[in-house]
Scaffold this motif. Sequence first.
Motif, PDB file in Angstrom:
ATOM      1  N   UNK A   1       7.461  24.109  -5.323  1.00  0.00           N
ATOM      2  CA  UNK A   1       8.287  23.264  -4.461  1.00  0.00           C
ATOM      3  C   UNK A   1       7.372  22.590  -3.446  1.00  0.00           C
ATOM      4  N   UNK A   2       7.396  21.259  -3.441  1.00  0.00           N
ATOM      5  CA  UNK A   2       6.578  20.488  -2.508  1.00  0.00           C
ATOM      6  C   UNK A   2       7.406  19.357  -1.920  1.00  0.00           C
ATOM      7  N   UNK A   3       7.197  19.090  -0.642  1.00  0.00           N
ATOM      8  CA  UNK A   3       7.819  17.941   0.025  1.00  0.00           C
ATOM      9  C   UNK A   3       6.725  16.961   0.406  1.00  0.00           C
ATOM     10  N   UNK A   4       6.853  15.737  -0.093  1.00  0.00           N
ATOM     11  CA  UNK A   4       5.862  14.688   0.169  1.00  0.00           C
ATOM     12  C   UNK A   4       6.463  13.638   1.084  1.00  0.00           C
ATOM     13  N   UNK A   5       5.736  13.276   2.125  1.00  0.00           N
ATOM     14  CA  UNK A   5       6.135  12.197   3.027  1.00  0.00           C
ATOM     15  C   UNK A   5       5.193  11.024   2.758  1.00  0.00           C
ATOM     16  N   UNK A   6       5.727   9.984   2.130  1.00  0.00           N
ATOM     17  CA  UNK A   6       4.921   8.830   1.744  1.00  0.00           C
ATOM     18  C   UNK A   6       5.190   7.660   2.678  1.00  0.00           C
ATOM     19  N   UNK A   7       4.143   6.888   2.921  1.00  0.00           N
ATOM     20  CA  UNK A   7       4.242   5.687   3.745  1.00  0.00           C
ATOM     21  C   UNK A   7       3.958   4.479   2.866  1.00  0.00           C
ATOM     22  N   UNK A   8       4.980   3.649   2.663  1.00  0.00           N
ATOM     23  CA  UNK A   8       4.849   2.419   1.866  1.00  0.00           C
ATOM     24  C   UNK A   8       4.942   1.237   2.821  1.00  0.00           C
ATOM     25  N   UNK A   9       3.949   0.354   2.767  1.00  0.00           N
ATOM     26  CA  UNK A   9       3.911  -0.764   3.716  1.00  0.00           C
ATOM     27  C   UNK A   9       3.645  -2.069   2.978  1.00  0.00           C
ATOM     28  N   UNK A  51      -6.838  11.552  -0.150  1.00  0.00           N
ATOM     29  CA  UNK A  51      -7.565  10.334  -0.521  1.00  0.00           C
ATOM     30  C   UNK A  51      -6.671   9.515  -1.447  1.00  0.00           C
ATOM     31  N   UNK A  52      -6.281   8.324  -0.984  1.00  0.00           N
ATOM     32  CA  UNK A  52      -5.332   7.484  -1.723  1.00  0.00           C
ATOM     33  C   UNK A  52      -5.956   6.134  -2.044  1.00  0.00           C
ATOM     34  N   UNK A  53      -5.586   5.591  -3.175  1.00  0.00           N
ATOM     35  CA  UNK A  53      -6.022   4.257  -3.580  1.00  0.00           C
ATOM     36  C   UNK A  53      -4.867   3.566  -4.288  1.00  0.00           C
ATOM     37  N   UNK A  54      -4.773   2.248  -4.118  1.00  0.00           N
ATOM     38  CA  UNK A  54      -3.685   1.449  -4.704  1.00  0.00           C
ATOM     39  C   UNK A  54      -4.302   0.373  -5.579  1.00  0.00           C
ATOM     40  N   UNK A  55      -3.707   0.161  -6.749  1.00  0.00           N
ATOM     41  CA  UNK A  55      -4.168  -0.876  -7.666  1.00  0.00           C
ATOM     42  C   UNK A  55      -3.006  -1.777  -8.048  1.00  0.00           C
ATOM     43  N   UNK A  91      -6.773  26.899  -0.645  1.00  0.00           N
ATOM     44  CA  UNK A  91      -6.991  25.468  -0.865  1.00  0.00           C
ATOM     45  C   UNK A  91      -6.440  25.109  -2.245  1.00  0.00           C
ATOM     46  N   UNK A  92      -5.293  24.426  -2.264  1.00  0.00           N
ATOM     47  CA  UNK A  92      -4.647  24.021  -3.509  1.00  0.00           C
ATOM     48  C   UNK A  92      -4.724  22.508  -3.615  1.00  0.00           C
ATOM     49  N   UNK A  93      -5.240  22.015  -4.749  1.00  0.00           N
ATOM     50  CA  UNK A  93      -5.473  20.579  -4.937  1.00  0.00           C
ATOM     51  C   UNK A  93      -4.451  20.032  -5.936  1.00  0.00           C
ATOM     52  N   UNK A  94      -3.694  19.047  -5.508  1.00  0.00           N
ATOM     53  CA  UNK A  94      -2.730  18.347  -6.355  1.00  0.00           C
ATOM     54  C   UNK A  94      -3.086  16.863  -6.402  1.00  0.00           C
ATOM     55  N   UNK A  95      -2.516  16.184  -7.395  1.00  0.00           N
ATOM     56  CA  UNK A  95      -2.675  14.734  -7.527  1.00  0.00           C
ATOM     57  C   UNK A  95      -1.302  14.085  -7.600  1.00  0.00           C
ATOM     58  N   UNK A  96      -1.111  13.043  -6.822  1.00  0.00           N
ATOM     59  CA  UNK A  96       0.131  12.258  -6.827  1.00  0.00           C
ATOM     60  C   UNK A  96      -0.147  10.918  -7.495  1.00  0.00           C
ATOM     61  N   UNK A  97       0.651  10.588  -8.492  1.00  0.00           N
ATOM     62  CA  UNK A  97       0.581   9.273  -9.143  1.00  0.00           C
ATOM     63  C   UNK A  97       1.932   8.584  -8.983  1.00  0.00           C
ATOM     64  N   UNK A  98       1.905   7.392  -8.479  1.00  0.00           N
ATOM     65  CA  UNK A  98       3.146   6.626  -8.279  1.00  0.00           C
ATOM     66  C   UNK A  98       3.009   5.258  -8.940  1.00  0.00           C
ATOM     67  N   UNK A 134       0.845  -1.203   0.000  1.00  0.00           N
ATOM     68  CA  UNK A 134       0.000   0.000   0.000  1.00  0.00           C
ATOM     69  C   UNK A 134       0.874   1.244   0.000  1.00  0.00           C
ATOM     70  N   UNK A 135       0.350   2.307  -0.609  1.00  0.00           N
ATOM     71  CA  UNK A 135       1.027   3.594  -0.700  1.00  0.00           C
ATOM     72  C   UNK A 135       0.077   4.650  -0.142  1.00  0.00           C
TER      73      UNK A 135
END
Length: 229
Positions: free
Chosen positions: A104-112, A225-229, A181-188, A82-83
């Motif tokens: 400039x953005x810093x993302x802290x991701x949790x991969x398990x 809101x995150x989803x993994x496929x 309110x700034x909306x971004x999308x992260x795709x990994x 999961x991401x």
Amino acid sequence: MATPYHFQSPRTILTKMLHMKQLPLPPPPPPPEPKLILQPRQRTSPAMWCAAIVCFAFSLLLIIAGAVILVVFLAVKPRAPSFDAANATLNAVYVGSPAYVNGDMTLVANVSNPNQKMDVVFRSAAVELFFGGRRMAAQALPPFAQRRGQSQIINVHMVSSQVVLPPELAVEMVNQMRSNRVVYTIRSTFKVQAKLWFWHYSYWMSALCDLELTAPPCGVLVARRCSTR
């Protein structure tokens, strides 16, 4: 003394002929029964016996392999990693004229790895940042491994440099920053190799996260809101 001849009248003869025509004809004789011609029985060649034995052995091996895979699958119950975007900070956004953006953005991701009986290795990974469907930044991650049940925090620095936006998207970004309110999308995207004893198999995994942040210079994550496929 000679036998006297009996003469019959023409009417009597005609009556007898008509009576004979009205009598039913005898049925035709049955057709002769066909004679069965028996072909001589051919013996199966040794090559045919060998081919049949090989096919039977191959089918038996397929059945055994399928049963073993099913038992292993039910015992291990493999699950995809999961991401999740644990945190994010929007450090800076600058919209220039004509419509280009620096950010400039810093993302802290949790991969398990949720598997309790299987280790995984992330052979290749890439994280992309989008705004309104337009890619703003991309970052490749080095390979890393996770043991069963392990989680890992990854810091990803996303920098946008001179990214050209359509005028309507540039206006939308300015309006979102004004509304705080700034909306971004992260795709990994990850290429994952799962390891179970001596058995390895690989597959592709993708994750999608919608992030809502406050305006820079100290933009913080307020919703995700995150989803993994």
